[in-house]
Write an enzyme that holds these catalytic residues in place. Structure first.
Site, PDB file in Angstrom:
ATOM      1  N   LYS A  90       0.848  -1.297   0.058  1.00 24.35           N
ATOM      2  CA  LYS A  90      -0.188   0.016   0.036  1.00 24.35           C
ATOM      3  C   LYS A  90       0.841   1.297   0.123  1.00 24.35           C
ATOM      4  O   LYS A  90       2.260   1.019   0.398  1.00 24.35           O
ATOM      5  CB  LYS A  90      -0.963  -0.072   1.378  1.00 24.35           C
ATOM      6  CG  LYS A  90      -2.091   0.900   1.286  1.00 24.35           C
ATOM      7  CD  LYS A  90      -3.063  -0.022   0.747  1.00 24.35           C
ATOM      8  CE  LYS A  90      -4.620   0.796   0.721  1.00 24.35           C
ATOM      9  NZ  LYS A  90      -5.844  -0.244   0.178  1.00 24.35           N
ATOM     10  N   GLY A 190     -23.617   3.857   5.011  1.00 24.99           N
ATOM     11  CA  GLY A 190     -22.571   4.445   3.879  1.00 24.99           C
ATOM     12  C   GLY A 190     -23.090   4.028   2.624  1.00 24.99           C
ATOM     13  O   GLY A 190     -23.154   2.962   2.211  1.00 24.99           O
ATOM     14  N   GLY A 192     -21.919   5.489  -0.209  1.00 22.08           N
ATOM     15  CA  GLY A 192     -21.150   6.089  -1.512  1.00 22.08           C
ATOM     16  C   GLY A 192     -21.016   5.247  -2.590  1.00 22.08           C
ATOM     17  O   GLY A 192     -22.027   4.505  -3.024  1.00 22.08           O
ATOM     18  N   VAL A 194     -19.676   2.474  -3.158  1.00 23.55           N
ATOM     19  CA  VAL A 194     -20.063   0.745  -3.013  1.00 23.55           C
ATOM     20  C   VAL A 194     -21.317   0.806  -2.577  1.00 23.55           C
ATOM     21  O   VAL A 194     -22.255  -0.198  -3.039  1.00 23.55           O
ATOM     22  CB  VAL A 194     -19.072  -0.055  -1.875  1.00 23.55           C
ATOM     23  CG1 VAL A 194     -19.323  -1.402  -1.962  1.00 23.55           C
ATOM     24  CG2 VAL A 194     -17.495   0.390  -2.737  1.00 23.55           C
TER      25      VAL A 194
END
Ligand code: NAD
Length: 362
Positions: A90, A190, A192, A194
């Site tokens: 990452k 949430g 958003g 997804v």
């Protein structure tokens, strides 16, 4: 002012809370553009490390370092449990993605990634867009998630949502004896990139959906579009639902929320849902709540970008993502028969794959 004596009080890199025998941690700095980035390569036994770049206004450099260590470790297990021949890595960029991100800045970052010689392949994460990956691509081949028009795999979110949906069906089958979600009461936290696509799948199947978000406009819009209920605020865990889908931020599974939860199944897209991997995975097990491990069910996005590396077709990526249904069931059954938490069952499966490959490579 910090003296050399004070420096000894701060924990060194290898003593960081999230340090887990990472193979490499590389710091990049560019005075001209103000770019400050850290790349963490956790484990490359299964292949080159793959994972997105997160650009965030970290309060301190320690915070950024901890994030890259924690996130890159997560990528190792996500790739391994999903059967991908990739390691875990990452990158984080310290800064404000809204004001600091210019094309020159992104190209410089691309040059940094290139200097790692392919040991780490980057992709999108928070604060990054497909367009940024396209710019990085101008200076290095070690990037994924580029535009479909440029031969890439494009936006990963629809794949992530598909994987979460399949994981939810697999977990429902295990807990309720049927994978039919019609009539099931589901809380999606949430809505958003997804979350909205997940709501779309669930509404088509006839689930009774409640949505929660801090974005009032999004709540109004999605609730009208899909005819869902709305639950505002943060006091949502005691809601009378069958399934809770965390698709916003991490660490929502903690002492407080778990003691409130009425849901019997948890499946969502958010990363690092368990505040403490050991304590809270066991707490859920004790309460008889089926938790489908986040790094298993939210792997659709990485499966999709993997097709750029492994020369897979889109159809193959869809099939692999749909297979999350079976892997979820396999892991839940394993956890039940061995009387271990579902998180541990998934983690062990991933670790076994890595250990096996290590032996083969010797
Ligand atoms: P997003 O930023 O598009 O959506 C997140 C939503 O959560 C937003 O609508 C935001 O308003 C809402 N939110 C933020 N804080 C909240 C709070 N305190 N309470 C309720 N809602 C809140 O992100 P996304 O791409 O949809 O990803 C959702 C989660 O899934 C993130 O944790 C992300 O790291 C993880 N994830 C995403 C992908 C992907 O392909 N996008 C892949 C793997 C994991």
């Amino acid at each position: 002012m910090q003296t050399s004596k004070d420096l000894h009080k701060t924990p060194p890199v290898f003593g960081q809370l999230s340090f887990d025998n990472h193979e490499e941690v590389v710091f990049f700095n560019d005075k001209e553009t103000g770019l400050k980035a850290i790349v963490g390569i956790h484990n490359s036994v299964l292949g080159p490390a793959l994972g997105g770049t997160r650009m965030w206004n970290y309060k301190t450099e320690w915070e950024a370092l901890n994030d890259v260590l924690r996130l890159s470790r997560g990528m190792t297990y996500k790739a391994a449990v999903s059967g991908l021949n990739q390691g875990g890595g990452k990158a984080v960029i310290i800064g404000d993605s809204k004001t600091q991100k210019t094309d020159v800045f992104m190209r410089k970052f691309g040059e940094f990634i290139h200097s790692l010689g392919g040991k780490y392949l980057t992709a999108e994460d928070m604060g990054m867009e497909t367009r940024d990956m396209d710019i990085i691509r101008e200076v290095t081949p070690y990037v994924t998630g580029i535009s479909e028009s440029k031969g890439g795999s494009g936006n990963p979110s629809p794949f992530t949502a598909l994987g979460v949906y399949m994981g939810m069906k697999g977990a429902a089958k295990h807990q309720f004896g049927t994978d039919n979600l019609a009539g099931k009461k589901i809380l999606v936290q949430g809505i958003g990139h997804v979350g909205e696509i997940l709501v779309d799948y669930l509404s088509k199947e006839g689930a009774i959906i409640t949505i929660n978000d801090i974005d009032e406009q999004a709540l109004e819009h999605i609730s009208k579009k899909y005819n869902t209920k709305i639950q505002r605020g943060s006091d949502i865990y005691g809601l009378d639902v069958d399934i809770y889908a965390p698709c916003a931020m991490g660490a929502t599974l903690n002492d407080y929320s778990i003691s409130q939860l009425k849901a019997k199944v948890i499946v969502g897209a958010a990363n690092n849902q368990l505040e403490n991997e050991n304590i809270h995975a066991k707490f859920l097990q004790k309460k008889g709540i089926i938790y489908a491990p986040d790094f298993l069910v939210n792997a659709g996005g990485i499966i999709n970008i993997y097709r750029e590396v492994a020369n897979m077709t889109k159809a193959e990526a869809v099939t692999r993502t749909e297979n999350i249904y079976h892997t979820t069931q396999e892991i839940l059954q394993k956890a039940e028969s061995q009387n271990i938490s579902t998180h541990k069952a998934a983690f062990d499966m991933a670790q076994n794959r890595i250990d096996q490959r290590k032996l083969e490579n010797k």
